[in-house]
Design a protein around this motif. Structure first.
Motif, PDB file in Angstrom:
ATOM      1  N   ALA A 183       0.839  -1.203   0.000  1.00  0.00           N
ATOM      2  CA  ALA A 183       0.000   0.000   0.000  1.00  0.00           C
ATOM      3  C   ALA A 183       0.871   1.250   0.000  1.00  0.00           C
ATOM      4  O   ALA A 183       1.991   1.258   0.525  1.00  0.00           O
ATOM      5  CB  ALA A 183      -0.912  -0.005   1.220  1.00  0.00           C
ATOM      6  N   CYS A 195      -3.415  -5.151   3.353  1.00  0.00           N
ATOM      7  CA  CYS A 195      -2.860  -5.096   1.994  1.00  0.00           C
ATOM      8  C   CYS A 195      -1.620  -5.979   1.878  1.00  0.00           C
ATOM      9  O   CYS A 195      -1.363  -6.573   0.821  1.00  0.00           O
ATOM     10  CB  CYS A 195      -2.511  -3.656   1.626  1.00  0.00           C
ATOM     11  N   GLU A 210      -2.740  -6.206  -2.270  1.00  0.00           N
ATOM     12  CA  GLU A 210      -3.363  -5.042  -2.915  1.00  0.00           C
ATOM     13  C   GLU A 210      -2.508  -3.797  -2.736  1.00  0.00           C
ATOM     14  O   GLU A 210      -2.041  -3.502  -1.636  1.00  0.00           O
ATOM     15  CB  GLU A 210      -4.749  -4.800  -2.317  1.00  0.00           C
ATOM     16  N   LYS A 256      -3.189  -0.595  -2.464  1.00  0.00           N
ATOM     17  CA  LYS A 256      -4.137   0.495  -2.212  1.00  0.00           C
ATOM     18  C   LYS A 256      -3.409   1.795  -1.900  1.00  0.00           C
ATOM     19  O   LYS A 256      -2.306   1.795  -1.337  1.00  0.00           O
ATOM     20  CB  LYS A 256      -5.059   0.140  -1.044  1.00  0.00           C
TER      21      LYS A 256
END
Length: 452
Positions: free
Chosen positions: A97, A400, A405, A407
């Motif tokens: 992230a 995350c 991910e 993000k």
């Protein structure tokens, strides 16, 4: 050189307008009611407490409200504020992230509070007011209003929640440096405070009690008005300079947020960051999750009831529909004094009821552990209030790390914790306690909700 870590705007980029989200909402917020008639309040009902300009902003239907030059002149002392990439925290968490924080701790009083204290003092001075009264929890709002009052030649009288009054002596010193008169709340100088002390001489106080005292004194003097540091529409309006700047800073980086996080007590800090992003979300230009974070010991959004209630303990204020734990609720003396309020901003409560923002609650030890982790990586000691946002941001970043991910997380770091070092010392020494709030205490306070 690589990508920039800090995004700094020139002072010419200070927003020239505050943003009012009301016209963009899918449904209008419920009206504020007079407690005697249960009819919507009018300007005359609010005139004993607020100047006409602020009353106009409280009920404004305009999407953008111009910021006066006399306010911008003082804003230039610290605005625009930086948007910072928390690279060291990212590395420590092992997360893909990208974490950004909007840092409001560089203001004269060390938090986001002068964003509204300055215009409130300005408008009162413009209308010939000579003194402002207010309450303060952790002391951030009281010191901000004391600073702002000094800029416009106003006297300032502050009722500070007794728990914080005893925990944070240097906040008291700062307010006095700026010229404020200070009382521990509940105090013997008001009828409301005296009545509470008679019932409980050891009362640790609450923001609701302190509001009652400040409102009582303001209503007794023609040259005096009351100033509120959160909750009301015009306060949230003034704080949107945070989000407006953050939008421009993220655009300069080519970033679009996936999650926007801020702590919530009365709601102004979170709304100030989130509402401009919510405007963009409602217009279909981005789709971030907007997450408010409150203390588990005072969870008005996550465990309160959405109902009409008084904004203060004594029942001096109009009735506002908000998420509330009951106006008689006295929170445990947690160190995040700015979040120890029984209710949530009516406008933010309405936005939450519409399902446009999320809410979660975290414990005191989680927050201080997150604050320590942030200080050891990013170098800034967060105030206990934004440490709630730091804790939620770390939790999101760790999710995350598990999911992979990438993000973009944007967080409001709304103040530094230099005046809160005794609380950090308690955590480091293992003395800091979490307060588990029994449902019976909430039920007992909600039993006193006014019948509407």
């Amino acid at each position: 050189m690589g990508e920039p870590t800090r995004v700094l705007l020139d002072e010419s980029r200070i927003p020239r307008n505050w943003y009012n989200i009301v016209p963009d909402l899918p449904a209008p917020p419920p009206p504020v009611l007079h407690p005697a008639t249960l009819r919507p309040v009018g300007p005359d009902d609010l005139a004993p407490l607020f100047p006409a300009a602020l009353i106009g902003q409280e009920v404004s239907g305009e999407r953008f409200v111009p910021i006066p030059d006399g306010v911008l002149d003082v804003y230039r002392l610290w605005r625009p504020t930086p948007l910072v990439r928390a690279r060291r925290l990212e590395r420590a968490l092992g997360t893909p992230a990208r974490i950004y924080y909007k840092y409001e701790g560089g203001s004269p009083s060390g938090s986001h509070k002068p964003n509204t204290a300055v215009p409130q003092a300005y408008y009162n001075a413009q209308e010939g007011v000579r003194r402002l009264t207010t309450e303060t929890g952790a002391g951030q709002w009281g010191s901000a209003l004391a600073f702002a009052s000094a800029q416009y030649g106003l006297a300032c009288e502050v009722w500070m929640v007794r728990a914080s009054y005893e925990q944070k002596p240097y906040r008291r010193t700062l307010m006095r440096i700026y010229g404020a008169t200070l009382h521990a709340s509940p105090s013997a100088v008001t009828t409301a405070g005296s009545r509470i002390l008679a019932e409980d001489p050891h009362c640790t106080g609450s923001l609701g009690i302190a509001i009652s005292e400040a409102v009582e004194v303001a209503g007794q003097h023609d040259d005096t008005r009351y100033a509120l540091g959160s909750v009301l529409n015009h306060v949230l309006l003034h704080q949107t300079v945070i989000g407006e700047e953050a939008l421009e800073q993220l655009a300069a980086l080519g970033e679009t947020p996936d999650v926007v996080i801020g702590c919530t007590g009365g709601g102004s800090n979170f709304a100030g960051l989130a509402f401009p992003f919510l405007r963009e979300k409602l217009a279909g230009r981005m789709n971030p999750v907007l997450r408010s974070v409150e203390p588990a010991a005072c969870p008005s959004l996550t465990r309160g009831t959405y109902a009409y209630d008084f904004g203060d303990t004594a029942g001096f204020t109009p009735l506002m529909k908000m998420h509330t734990l009951g106006h008689t609720f006295v929170p445990d003396p947690i160190h995040a004094g700015g979040l120890r309020y029984h209710g949530m901003s009516p406008l933010l409560s309405h936005v939450y009821a519409l399902g446009l923002v999320e809410a979660e609650a975290v414990t005191q030890t989680e927050c201080f552990d997150a604050g320590i982790r942030f200080a050891r990586t990013e170098g800034i000691v967060p105030a206990p209030e934004p440490a709630h946002a730091v804790a939620a941001t770390i939790a999101e970043a760790l999710r995350c790390a598990e999911s992979g991910e990438e993000k973009v997380i944007v967080m409001s770091l709304c103040g530094h914790g230099h005046f809160d070092l005794p609380a950090y010392e308690s955590r480091l020494a293992g003395r800091l306690e979490d307060f588990t709030l029994p449902q019976e205490r909430i039920d007992a306070a909600l039993a006193h909700l006014p019948a509407v």
